[in-house]
Scaffold this active site. Structure first.
Site, PDB file in Angstrom:
ATOM      1  N   SER A 267       0.860  -1.191   0.000  1.00 58.82           N
ATOM      2  CA  SER A 267       0.000   0.000   0.000  1.00 58.82           C
ATOM      3  C   SER A 267       0.893   1.236   0.000  1.00 58.82           C
ATOM      4  O   SER A 267       2.002   1.205   0.561  1.00 58.82           O
ATOM      5  CB  SER A 267      -0.870   0.031   1.262  1.00 58.82           C
ATOM      6  OG  SER A 267      -1.506   1.289   1.393  1.00 58.82           O
TER       7      SER A 267
ATOM      8  N   TYR B 288      -1.336  -0.568  10.231  1.00 57.79           N
ATOM      9  CA  TYR B 288      -1.518  -1.070   8.857  1.00 57.79           C
ATOM     10  C   TYR B 288      -0.359  -0.605   7.969  1.00 57.79           C
ATOM     11  O   TYR B 288       0.229  -1.401   7.230  1.00 57.79           O
ATOM     12  CB  TYR B 288      -2.856  -0.565   8.319  1.00 57.79           C
ATOM     13  CG  TYR B 288      -3.091  -0.808   6.850  1.00 57.79           C
ATOM     14  CD1 TYR B 288      -3.527  -2.045   6.394  1.00 57.79           C
ATOM     15  CD2 TYR B 288      -2.886   0.212   5.910  1.00 57.79           C
ATOM     16  CE1 TYR B 288      -3.749  -2.262   5.040  1.00 57.79           C
ATOM     17  CE2 TYR B 288      -3.110  -0.001   4.568  1.00 57.79           C
ATOM     18  CZ  TYR B 288      -3.539  -1.244   4.131  1.00 57.79           C
ATOM     19  OH  TYR B 288      -3.755  -1.455   2.786  1.00 57.79           O
TER      20      TYR B 288
HETATM   21  P1  NAP Z   1     -11.382  -6.132   0.498  1.00 58.49           P
HETATM   22  O1  NAP Z   1     -12.342  -5.665  -0.544  1.00 58.49           O
HETATM   23  O2  NAP Z   1     -11.720  -5.954   1.934  1.00 58.49           O
HETATM   24  O3  NAP Z   1     -11.011  -7.650   0.221  1.00 58.49           O
HETATM   25  C1  NAP Z   1     -10.114  -8.296   1.086  1.00 58.49           C
HETATM   26  C2  NAP Z   1      -9.986  -9.745   0.697  1.00 58.49           C
HETATM   27  O4  NAP Z   1      -9.024 -10.342   1.579  1.00 58.49           O
HETATM   28  C3  NAP Z   1     -11.281 -10.516   0.857  1.00 58.49           C
HETATM   29  O5  NAP Z   1     -11.354 -11.482  -0.162  1.00 58.49           O
HETATM   30  C4  NAP Z   1     -11.098 -11.197   2.213  1.00 58.49           C
HETATM   31  O6  NAP Z   1     -11.769 -12.452   2.296  1.00 58.49           O
HETATM   32  C5  NAP Z   1      -9.619 -11.465   2.184  1.00 58.49           C
HETATM   33  N1  NAP Z   1      -9.065 -11.681   3.511  1.00 58.49           N
HETATM   34  C6  NAP Z   1      -9.049 -10.847   4.577  1.00 58.49           C
HETATM   35  N2  NAP Z   1      -8.454 -11.422   5.612  1.00 58.49           N
HETATM   36  C7  NAP Z   1      -8.097 -12.666   5.209  1.00 58.49           C
HETATM   37  C8  NAP Z   1      -7.446 -13.751   5.834  1.00 58.49           C
HETATM   38  N3  NAP Z   1      -7.042 -13.685   7.115  1.00 58.49           N
HETATM   39  N4  NAP Z   1      -7.226 -14.881   5.131  1.00 58.49           N
HETATM   40  C9  NAP Z   1      -7.625 -14.974   3.837  1.00 58.49           C
HETATM   41  N5  NAP Z   1      -8.251 -13.972   3.185  1.00 58.49           N
HETATM   42  C10 NAP Z   1      -8.487 -12.845   3.880  1.00 58.49           C
HETATM   43  O7  NAP Z   1      -9.963  -5.389   0.340  1.00 58.49           O
HETATM   44  P2  NAP Z   1      -9.200  -4.769  -0.935  1.00 58.49           P
HETATM   45  O8  NAP Z   1      -9.386  -3.300  -0.879  1.00 58.49           O
HETATM   46  O9  NAP Z   1      -9.536  -5.531  -2.164  1.00 58.49           O
HETATM   47  O10 NAP Z   1      -7.700  -5.059  -0.481  1.00 58.49           O
HETATM   48  C11 NAP Z   1      -6.886  -6.059  -1.086  1.00 58.49           C
HETATM   49  C12 NAP Z   1      -5.430  -5.721  -0.735  1.00 58.49           C
HETATM   50  O11 NAP Z   1      -5.120  -4.421  -1.224  1.00 58.49           O
HETATM   51  C13 NAP Z   1      -5.146  -5.698   0.763  1.00 58.49           C
HETATM   52  O12 NAP Z   1      -3.891  -6.278   1.022  1.00 58.49           O
HETATM   53  C14 NAP Z   1      -5.122  -4.219   1.089  1.00 58.49           C
HETATM   54  O13 NAP Z   1      -4.337  -3.919   2.210  1.00 58.49           O
HETATM   55  C15 NAP Z   1      -4.536  -3.664  -0.200  1.00 58.49           C
HETATM   56  N6  NAP Z   1      -4.798  -2.240  -0.412  1.00 58.49           N
HETATM   57  C16 NAP Z   1      -6.072  -1.790  -0.561  1.00 58.49           C
HETATM   58  C17 NAP Z   1      -6.286  -0.427  -0.747  1.00 58.49           C
HETATM   59  C18 NAP Z   1      -7.669   0.157  -0.904  1.00 58.49           C
HETATM   60  O14 NAP Z   1      -7.812   1.406  -0.834  1.00 58.49           O
HETATM   61  N7  NAP Z   1      -8.697  -0.642  -1.150  1.00 58.49           N
HETATM   62  C19 NAP Z   1      -5.202   0.461  -0.772  1.00 58.49           C
HETATM   63  C20 NAP Z   1      -3.922  -0.039  -0.613  1.00 58.49           C
HETATM   64  C21 NAP Z   1      -3.724  -1.401  -0.437  1.00 58.49           C
HETATM   65  P3  NAP Z   1     -13.158 -12.663   3.087  1.00 58.49           P
HETATM   66  O15 NAP Z   1     -13.977 -11.432   2.881  1.00 58.49           O
HETATM   67  O16 NAP Z   1     -13.689 -13.904   2.427  1.00 58.49           O
HETATM   68  O17 NAP Z   1     -12.825 -12.850   4.514  1.00 58.49           O
END
Ligand code: NAP
Length: 245
Positions: A140, A154
């Protein structure tokens, strides 16, 4: 033979978008998720409709036994792992450091750091045996900005991912395995609602030089690029996909 891509956190957001684009690109998919079975099944069904194999592997990446069991199941089902989108991650409620509990810090690092490292370890073992592979660790921009008053824990967990990426990349480069880190900026997914701020992406848009949050598909395109042969000389790098932030 199609390449097998493992995506952790594939039931929603960036992981789900990565699954869609990877299926269009012809990968077979091992799709990990933790709790959202319905979301994961929807992602798998859409991918299968494109004619590729897609199987679900439910596991909490923070649990070493579940990670081991997941890889055994992937071995039995696909017999190989060519690429890894190491994407599963969590935030928590926005709060200053003075309010952090030990339980919060432990969960943050168990999922975002130890989980990602355990998954990468198991993937590398298979890639070494196969003679190559590619890994993208989803970090991130928070690893640069620090996320003061929001979630410094985080941000620190993602800084650990960037450092892990460089070290692992150097360890395995000569074995034909590329490892890169991708730093999304604020992206419009459900992660913000899970952290108690459903409108966060919209409210912070003015802080982004491009004046808008990214979409999951924009992040997924960059993940697919780093996993592809187009990135054949890129390893140990971090790529910001953040609208200039
Ligand atoms: P999201 O929509 O909340 O999706 C998160 C995914 O991770 C879901 O499929 C969830 O599965 C899974 N997950 C969470 N905890 C888990 C665990 N302990 N074991 C296995 N799976 C797990 O989040 P996103 O925004 O797509 O984020 C994806 C990645 O991008 C993350 O690493 C996040 O830190 C990074 N990121 C996001 C942003 C942003 O603004 N969105 C910015 C920078 C970085 P379940 O729901 O089935 O539990």
């Amino acid at each position: 033979m199609s390449k097998v891509l493992l995506i952790t956190g594939a039931s929603a957001g960036i992981g789900a978008a990565t699954a869609k684009l990877a299926a269009e690109a012809g990968y077979d998919l091992a799709l990990n998720y933790r709790s959202d079975t319905q979301g994961a099944e929807t992602v798998a069904e859409s991918a299968r409709a494109l004619g590729i194999r897609a199987e679900l592997f439910q596991a909490d990446v923070a649990d070493p036994d579940q990670v081991e069991a997941m890889f055994k199941a992937i071995d039995a089902s696909f017999g190989r792992v060519d690429a890894l989108a190491n994407n599963a991650g969590i935030v928590d409620q926005g709060a200053p450091v003075t309010e952090f509990t030990h339980a919060r810090l432990k969960r943050m690092f168990d999922v975002n750091v130890i989980g990602a490292m355990l998954v990468a370890k198991e993937a590398v073992i298979r890639m070494q045996a196969q003679g190559g592979g590619a890994i993208v660790n989803v970090s991130s921009v928070a690893s640069r900005t620090g996320s003061a008053n929001e979630y410094v824990d985080y941000a620190a967990s993602k800084a650990a991912i960037d450092t892990f990426t460089k070290g692992l990349a150097d360890e395995v480069a000569a074995q034909g395995i590329r490892v890169n880190s991708l730093r999304p900026g604020i992206t419009d997914t459900e992660i913000h609602a899970k952290g108690g701020a459903p409108d966060r992406a919209k409210l912070l848009a003015h802080k982004i030089p491009m004046q808008r949050p990214g979409t999951s598909e924009e992040i997924a395109r960059a993940i697919l690029f780093l996993l592809s042969e187009d990135a054949s000389y890129i390893t140990g790098s971090t790529l910001d996909v953040s609208g200039g932030r």
